[in-house]
Design an enzyme around this catalytic site. Sequence first.
Site, PDB file in Angstrom:
ATOM      1  CD  GLU A 162       2.671  -1.396   0.788  1.00 30.80           C
ATOM      2  OE1 GLU A 162       1.721  -1.024   1.470  1.00 30.80           O
ATOM      3  OE2 GLU A 162       3.293  -0.648   0.009  1.00 30.80           O
ATOM      4  CD  GLU A 319       2.338  -0.850  -4.271  1.00 28.60           C
ATOM      5  OE1 GLU A 319       2.121   0.211  -3.632  1.00 28.60           O
ATOM      6  OE2 GLU A 319       1.829  -1.923  -3.964  1.00 28.60           O
TER       7      GLU A 319
HETATM    8  C1  GLA Z   1       0.529   0.905  -0.870  1.00 30.64           C
HETATM    9  C2  GLA Z   1      -0.279  -0.292  -1.339  1.00 30.64           C
HETATM   10  C3  GLA Z   1      -1.049  -0.050  -2.592  1.00 30.64           C
HETATM   11  C4  GLA Z   1      -1.653   1.328  -2.594  1.00 30.64           C
HETATM   12  C5  GLA Z   1      -0.547   2.337  -2.406  1.00 30.64           C
HETATM   13  C6  GLA Z   1      -1.055   3.757  -2.482  1.00 30.64           C
HETATM   14  O1  GLA Z   1       1.812   0.907  -1.289  1.00 30.64           O
HETATM   15  O2  GLA Z   1       0.497  -1.429  -1.514  1.00 30.64           O
HETATM   16  O3  GLA Z   1      -2.055  -1.032  -2.685  1.00 30.64           O
HETATM   17  O4  GLA Z   1      -2.574   1.424  -1.562  1.00 30.64           O
HETATM   18  O5  GLA Z   1       0.006   2.152  -1.134  1.00 30.64           O
HETATM   19  O6  GLA Z   1      -0.008   4.678  -2.351  1.00 30.64           O
END
Ligand code: GLA
Length: 682
Positions: A162, A319
């Site tokens: 991210e 995710e």
């Molecule tokens: C982000 C991160 C993950 C985790 C999620 C939790 O998307 O990439 O590592 O911390 O949030 O919601």
Amino acid sequence: MSPSTTPPTALPVWLPGVGTLCYGGDYNPEQWPEEVWAHDAKLMREAGVNLVSVGIFSWGLLEPREGEFDFGWLDRVLDLLHDAGIRVDLGTPTASPPAWFFHAHPDARVVTRDGTTLGFGSRGMASPSSPDYRRASVAITRALARRYGSHPAVVLWHVHNEYGTPVSECYSEHSAHAFREWLQRRYRTLDALNSAWGTAFWGQHYGEWEHVSPPSAAPSVVNPTQRLDFARFTSDALLACFVAERDVIHAEAPGIPVTTNFMAGSCQSVDLWAWAQEVDLVSNDHYLTASDERNHVGLALSADLTRSIAGGRPWLLMEHSTSAVNWQPRNLAKTPGELARNSLAHLGRGADGILFFQWRASRSGAEKFHSAMLPHAGTGSRVWSEVCDLGRDLAALAEVRGTTVHADVAILWDWQSFWAQDLEWRPSVDLDHRERIDAFYDRLWQDKLTVDFAHPEHDLSRYRLVVAPASYLLTGRAAENLTRYVEAGGTLLVSYFSGAVDEDDAVPEGGYLAPLRSALGVGVEEFLPLREGARVHLAAAQAVRRAFDGVSADVWCEDLTLAGATPVALYADGPAAGKPAVTRHEHGAGTGWYVSTRLDVDALATLLAPVYEDAGLSPTTDLPPDLEIVTRRGATHRYVVAINHTGRPVEVPVPGTDLLTGEWSTSSFTVAAGAVRVVRSA
Ligand code: GLA
């Protein structure tokens, strides 16, 4: 923009050797004793998992001291997963440099706008412009790519995590130096910079490059063009970090695609139109906003935006959550069936893989209250059983992989415009570009018209309707592109506070909206923002537009000057009483619509009805608004995904076979409250 240094490789469109939809999540085995790993692999198979992301935050364990690597545990994890038939998306751990790195290079820490240096003990905290960070991140990536470049389990590389969060801008000395270099590439001369930034204002003229710095906190508002350029620089600086790692992986692990997980729609600090050009496969993270009762609409927007930046190609939901997250003020657990609705909505909008954060819930650390595929409550839990159900559903939907989504409508989306609009000292604090995009998107979503997002300079010719809810910054090229689109027969709908500035955040010659004058036939003489809570009313300007009578609006009005357009609705009261509020203009073979006030989602129905007519679009009005419908098209079939977000069963008139249940019908399907159908149709 950092140029891509890798020649295009002959990469497969999807993950090599993976002939099915992907299912799985982030797997962090280093948080668990080794004896748990085999059990994990067994449970993954039980749930239908076939892809996991490994090693995303493992730098401190993989390289315990600079240049000393410990790959033993990761060797064993990858071999175990491979033996279990589970593919791996291998992370580069560069979002979380180890303690030794910051100890050796304290100057690599991020400095915030107010001068605070961010410490260790969290994640995501190195300056993208630190040469030591670049060197160390490329070194660990090279070591990983050499070791696992041909490991049979690895089908995808997941660089960093991210980019752009939790911090994006960095005001360190390294960043200041890199920003000056970036400005020298952009402007070549100080004269050009002084002119673009309008430094004659407030005596900000620069005589030496060395005197130019990042837009740190200052006594009053900082030069907006300087801030806009710093936002552009920040996106490019982060992208250069990605490109450096990607190039190493391409060299050491040829043929395996490289991705990084975007946050389309929620992280605004990176320009994903540029980033998407650099990844081999687009992947995205999405989390519901718990406070929003209709957050499935925001989910759909994020998925449509992801598909759009992927150029319509298949993408991966890297995710989302099985139930609650742990970082919002109130973290709501998902209701029964919501996990499937969310996952299949992403699939309906083009995702060919559904992954979660994370496989097994963490017992320690900052995310122990975050849901997981395997929750603390174990395999007897509701979440686990829904996870297994989804695994079965995705297996039943295998033939959907590779099919595409078609949209007749585009909404314009430009991160650079948002960065500029979000700066201080705008005419009203109630101007909110995202609110306008969400409102128009929601209207189109309820009308069941599938939407692509497009950059204003993109080829728009395939769309019947282009909506510009918030095009505050419009380049000359974009304005010409939109004008040509209308001339060629398109229908363009532009909302207020658009075309207000050019790419230097300067008001265009001729005034607000001047670049779109020929397409819209209207100009803006003056902005007329409203007091908080104040409302104005509209009145039809033509007998055939009676629906506008009494429609109310708030936040904003404008004093419009007609330049060929026909008024469709007038202001009945307020600061522009008697003047046009909504206009329509025929230009070339197409039509340009302009709306100068804020209509809510319901009132937008009145505006969009005649716009749809001009565009030849037919909204679906005989199904409940919260019955979501989206279609994927293949060579021989289409797949209609119908998701019932209402509390009542709904009859959907689509003949075919429901792939989830095997039921078939020659006319229609009942979609139970909260349920999903995926109907294969002719
Ligand atoms: C982000 C991160 C993950 C985790 C999620 C939790 O998307 O990439 O590592 O911390 O949030 O919601």
